[in-house]
Design a protein around this motif. Sequence first.
Motif, PDB file in Angstrom:
ATOM      1  N   UNK A  55       0.812  -1.204   0.000  1.00 43.97           N
ATOM      2  CA  UNK A  55       0.000   0.000   0.000  1.00 43.97           C
ATOM      3  C   UNK A  55       0.843   1.250   0.000  1.00 43.97           C
ATOM      4  N   UNK A  56       0.166   2.406  -0.149  1.00 46.69           N
ATOM      5  CA  UNK A  56       0.833   3.695  -0.170  1.00 46.69           C
ATOM      6  C   UNK A  56      -0.076   4.744   0.442  1.00 46.69           C
ATOM      7  N   UNK A  57       0.538   5.739   1.104  1.00 41.37           N
ATOM      8  CA  UNK A  57      -0.194   6.849   1.726  1.00 41.37           C
ATOM      9  C   UNK A  57       0.409   8.172   1.281  1.00 41.37           C
ATOM     10  N   UNK A  58      -0.457   9.173   1.098  1.00 42.32           N
ATOM     11  CA  UNK A  58      -0.021  10.549   0.860  1.00 42.32           C
ATOM     12  C   UNK A  58      -0.466  11.369   2.058  1.00 42.32           C
ATOM     13  N   UNK A  59       0.467  12.141   2.643  1.00 44.97           N
ATOM     14  CA  UNK A  59       0.150  12.887   3.846  1.00 44.97           C
ATOM     15  C   UNK A  59       0.495  14.349   3.748  1.00 44.97           C
ATOM     16  N   UNK A  60      -0.162  15.148   4.587  1.00 43.58           N
ATOM     17  CA  UNK A  60       0.059  16.597   4.655  1.00 43.58           C
ATOM     18  C   UNK A  60       0.127  16.976   6.129  1.00 43.58           C
ATOM     19  N   UNK A  61       1.272  17.528   6.581  1.00 41.05           N
ATOM     20  CA  UNK A  61       1.483  17.844   7.992  1.00 41.05           C
ATOM     21  C   UNK A  61       1.828  19.327   8.150  1.00 41.05           C
ATOM     22  N   UNK A  62       0.843  20.200   8.029  1.00 41.81           N
ATOM     23  CA  UNK A  62       1.127  21.641   8.099  1.00 41.81           C
ATOM     24  C   UNK A  62       1.212  22.198   9.513  1.00 41.81           C
ATOM     25  N   UNK A  63       0.843  21.415  10.517  1.00 45.87           N
ATOM     26  CA  UNK A  63       0.770  21.931  11.878  1.00 45.87           C
ATOM     27  C   UNK A  63       1.984  21.494  12.690  1.00 45.87           C
TER      28      UNK A  63
END
Length: 304
Positions: free
Chosen positions: A128-136
């Motif tokens: 599997x694969x994940x795309x993440x966004x961590x702006x905080x």
Amino acid sequence: MKRSLSGAIAMLALAAAAPTLAADYPMFGAMRPSYDNGWEQSTENPLRMEAGLRYWYSLGEQSAEIGGNSYDTNDRSHILEGHLRIDDDYTSTFLKGQAGYAVYTTGDHNTNVGVPSPFEGGQIGYAGADFGYTPFGNETFRFGALVGYQYNRESPDRNRYDVQNVDGLNLHSLRLGVTAHADINEMFDIDAEIAAIPYAYGYGASAEIPMADTVIQGVTVNRTRTETSGALYGASGQIMIGFHPTENLTIRVGGRAWLLEGPSSSRQKWWEASTPDSYIYSDQSLNGFSLLRYGALAELTGRF
């Protein structure tokens, strides 16, 4: 001669007046300054990469009820997993992927009869694969969200060397979750994630099983095969504590768990004894299906 002398005098006068002109007319002072020392050296690369191997001592549980009969499978699997993660500090995003396969599996298959049937050497794998966004967060703590897809092969009681058992149980899952990473100091960190699985589609089948001639729906049959399918839902979670013995090496330990459950259907396929290519179906509800896999993780990762 006079022209040459006049031109030289004019040039000298312009040179002498240059500072004054620059002060009176900003356009002269707005010209591009010279490059700083070391301009040819690029700035720090915003991309960071991790790649490594994991070992997962995994315990699996499958349970279902068909026509009042219960079926339970428990396994103990040793899984090797490869993983890769790329972080982009400029956009606060990351992309990660993982794939694993059980190198050795043992377990027991139980029915409502109450007599367990041991097995060894099933088929358990995933990718599997994940795309993440961590702006905080800040330099030591980051927090955000992720979305991903995962494929699972969950057939612990299928002999991987038996070509008749090629169908097994296959799962396609959507993951939506949150993720966090904290650097405790230069030597330790914590990485955690929890994800909901709002939708997963599962399908699979058992091998063809020979049987004595039996009358089903007015037809004499001598072989059977069970096929299952359905929409599932669930959740997954993982937490890892990391230790950095060197700048580019990380050792992590932790745990992981997956859970899927939901209503499904089961279809019994029966082959006619007199005509081997003809068959009939008997549909049944698959009640209380659930799949749980959990266990301890160990990881060795290189950072680039």
